[in-house]
Design a protein around this motif. Sequence first.
Motif, PDB file in Angstrom:
ATOM      1  N   UNK A  98       0.779  -1.089  -0.156  1.00  0.00           N
ATOM      2  CA  UNK A  98       0.041  -0.043   0.319  1.00  0.00           C
ATOM      3  C   UNK A  98       0.919   1.160   0.043  1.00  0.00           C
ATOM      4  N   UNK A  99       1.884   1.255   0.421  1.00  0.00           N
ATOM      5  CA  UNK A  99       3.282   1.894   0.581  1.00  0.00           C
ATOM      6  C   UNK A  99       3.645   2.091  -0.851  1.00  0.00           C
ATOM      7  N   UNK A 100       3.758   1.646  -1.862  1.00  0.00           N
ATOM      8  CA  UNK A 100       4.001   1.654  -2.465  1.00  0.00           C
ATOM      9  C   UNK A 100       5.846   0.934  -3.187  1.00  0.00           C
ATOM     10  N   UNK A 101       5.808  -0.188  -1.695  1.00  0.00           N
ATOM     11  CA  UNK A 101       6.921  -0.724  -2.519  1.00  0.00           C
ATOM     12  C   UNK A 101       7.082  -1.816  -2.880  1.00  0.00           C
ATOM     13  N   UNK A 102       7.562  -2.392  -3.925  1.00  0.00           N
ATOM     14  CA  UNK A 102       7.418  -4.467  -4.371  1.00  0.00           C
ATOM     15  C   UNK A 102       7.803  -5.164  -3.105  1.00  0.00           C
ATOM     16  N   UNK A 103       6.861  -6.166  -3.245  1.00  0.00           N
ATOM     17  CA  UNK A 103       6.332  -7.106  -2.276  1.00  0.00           C
ATOM     18  C   UNK A 103       6.641  -8.664  -2.847  1.00  0.00           C
ATOM     19  N   UNK A 104       7.692  -9.159  -2.947  1.00  0.00           N
ATOM     20  CA  UNK A 104       7.987 -11.142  -3.475  1.00  0.00           C
ATOM     21  C   UNK A 104       8.059 -11.831  -1.828  1.00  0.00           C
ATOM     22  N   UNK A 105       7.556 -13.002  -2.605  1.00  0.00           N
ATOM     23  CA  UNK A 105       8.350 -14.065  -1.491  1.00  0.00           C
ATOM     24  C   UNK A 105       9.294 -15.276  -2.396  1.00  0.00           C
ATOM     25  N   UNK A 106      10.139 -15.720  -2.071  1.00  0.00           N
ATOM     26  CA  UNK A 106      10.786 -15.923  -2.549  1.00  0.00           C
ATOM     27  C   UNK A 106      11.545 -17.354  -1.650  1.00  0.00           C
ATOM     28  N   UNK A 107      11.101 -18.857  -2.045  1.00  0.00           N
ATOM     29  CA  UNK A 107      10.852 -20.452  -1.293  1.00  0.00           C
ATOM     30  C   UNK A 107      11.812 -21.096  -1.894  1.00  0.00           C
ATOM     31  N   UNK A 108      12.546 -21.813  -1.269  1.00  0.00           N
ATOM     32  CA  UNK A 108      12.834 -23.566  -1.482  1.00  0.00           C
ATOM     33  C   UNK A 108      12.418 -24.004  -1.061  1.00  0.00           C
ATOM     34  N   UNK A 109      10.859 -24.223  -2.191  1.00  0.00           N
ATOM     35  CA  UNK A 109       9.535 -25.313  -1.234  1.00  0.00           C
ATOM     36  C   UNK A 109      10.086 -26.986  -3.045  1.00  0.00           C
ATOM     37  N   UNK A 110       8.903 -27.402  -3.538  1.00  0.00           N
ATOM     38  CA  UNK A 110       9.343 -28.065  -4.644  1.00  0.00           C
ATOM     39  C   UNK A 110       7.650 -28.609  -4.518  1.00  0.00           C
ATOM     40  N   UNK A 111       7.419 -29.186  -5.562  1.00  0.00           N
ATOM     41  CA  UNK A 111       6.048 -29.387  -6.411  1.00  0.00           C
ATOM     42  C   UNK A 111       4.957 -30.055  -5.477  1.00  0.00           C
ATOM     43  N   UNK A 112       5.490 -30.818  -4.550  1.00  0.00           N
ATOM     44  CA  UNK A 112       4.088 -31.779  -3.777  1.00  0.00           C
ATOM     45  C   UNK A 112       3.738 -30.356  -2.836  1.00  0.00           C
ATOM     46  N   UNK A 113       4.830 -29.668  -2.499  1.00  0.00           N
ATOM     47  CA  UNK A 113       4.502 -28.621  -1.189  1.00  0.00           C
ATOM     48  C   UNK A 113       3.353 -27.070  -2.149  1.00  0.00           C
ATOM     49  N   UNK A 114       3.437 -27.009  -3.680  1.00  0.00           N
ATOM     50  CA  UNK A 114       2.875 -26.212  -3.983  1.00  0.00           C
ATOM     51  C   UNK A 114       1.789 -26.153  -4.399  1.00  0.00           C
ATOM     52  N   UNK A 115       1.783 -27.972  -4.464  1.00  0.00           N
ATOM     53  CA  UNK A 115       0.197 -28.439  -4.738  1.00  0.00           C
ATOM     54  C   UNK A 115      -0.438 -28.133  -3.803  1.00  0.00           C
ATOM     55  N   UNK A 116      -0.278 -28.030  -2.014  1.00  0.00           N
ATOM     56  CA  UNK A 116      -0.921 -27.560  -1.338  1.00  0.00           C
ATOM     57  C   UNK A 116      -1.130 -26.351  -0.467  1.00  0.00           C
ATOM     58  N   UNK A 117       0.236 -25.550  -0.122  1.00  0.00           N
ATOM     59  CA  UNK A 117      -0.096 -24.122   0.052  1.00  0.00           C
ATOM     60  C   UNK A 117      -1.172 -23.190  -0.678  1.00  0.00           C
ATOM     61  N   UNK A 118      -0.550 -22.852  -1.450  1.00  0.00           N
ATOM     62  CA  UNK A 118      -1.295 -21.861  -1.827  1.00  0.00           C
ATOM     63  C   UNK A 118      -2.997 -21.790  -2.020  1.00  0.00           C
ATOM     64  N   UNK A 119      -3.889 -23.297  -1.904  1.00  0.00           N
ATOM     65  CA  UNK A 119      -5.317 -23.033  -1.427  1.00  0.00           C
ATOM     66  C   UNK A 119      -5.331 -23.251  -0.389  1.00  0.00           C
TER      67      UNK A 119
END
Length: 199
Positions: A98-119
């Motif tokens: 909201x203050x105009x900064x750029x915010x990103x996530x950088x994660x060491x992860x894997x397909x199994x986990x990304x089938x789960x946590x975004x949902x």
Amino acid sequence: MLYIFDLGNVIVDIDFNRVMGVWSDYSRVPLANLQKSFVMGEAFHRHERGQISDEDFATAVCQEMDMALSFDQFAAGWQAVFVALRPEVIALMKQLREQGHRVVVLSNTNRLHTNFWPGEYPQIAEAADKIYLSQEMGMRKPDAEIYQKLLEAESFSADQAIFFDDNADNIKGAQQVGITSILVTGKETVPGYFAKNPC
């Protein structure tokens, strides 16, 4: 400014003991044995870089730990690592944007986990401008190239970035590239940083 947040134990609490607990229940291998034999070895790192399939990763870990599990049983344990979202960090991420900064996530992860946590935790994608995942980038923290690639993609220089991670090696890797890096040692670290360094 560019604010870079790790995922596990920064935005979401994780606990590998929960993983071992599920695997122990399914395999009947005592929990203490699994805790001793679990290592984040070559298969773990290759999986996070997207170099081996979920099935090959499961097979390798089961062999290393002497567990007889089906793939579904392995996956059920692997997803149990996630405990709960840290709402105070989500709120700060939204505030920074909201203050105009750029915010990103950088994660060491894997397909199994990304089938789960975004949902499971849609708030993460809602609070970030972009999510960078090791298995999609083909590289992982603490390798210098992953930080350089992110900076290049975001069009920021290292001195315009601040990075939060709970792993000391990842912090050192980012510092070597020139990124101001904050080691997250508990739930109070991120809110405490912004209390002392208001944007």
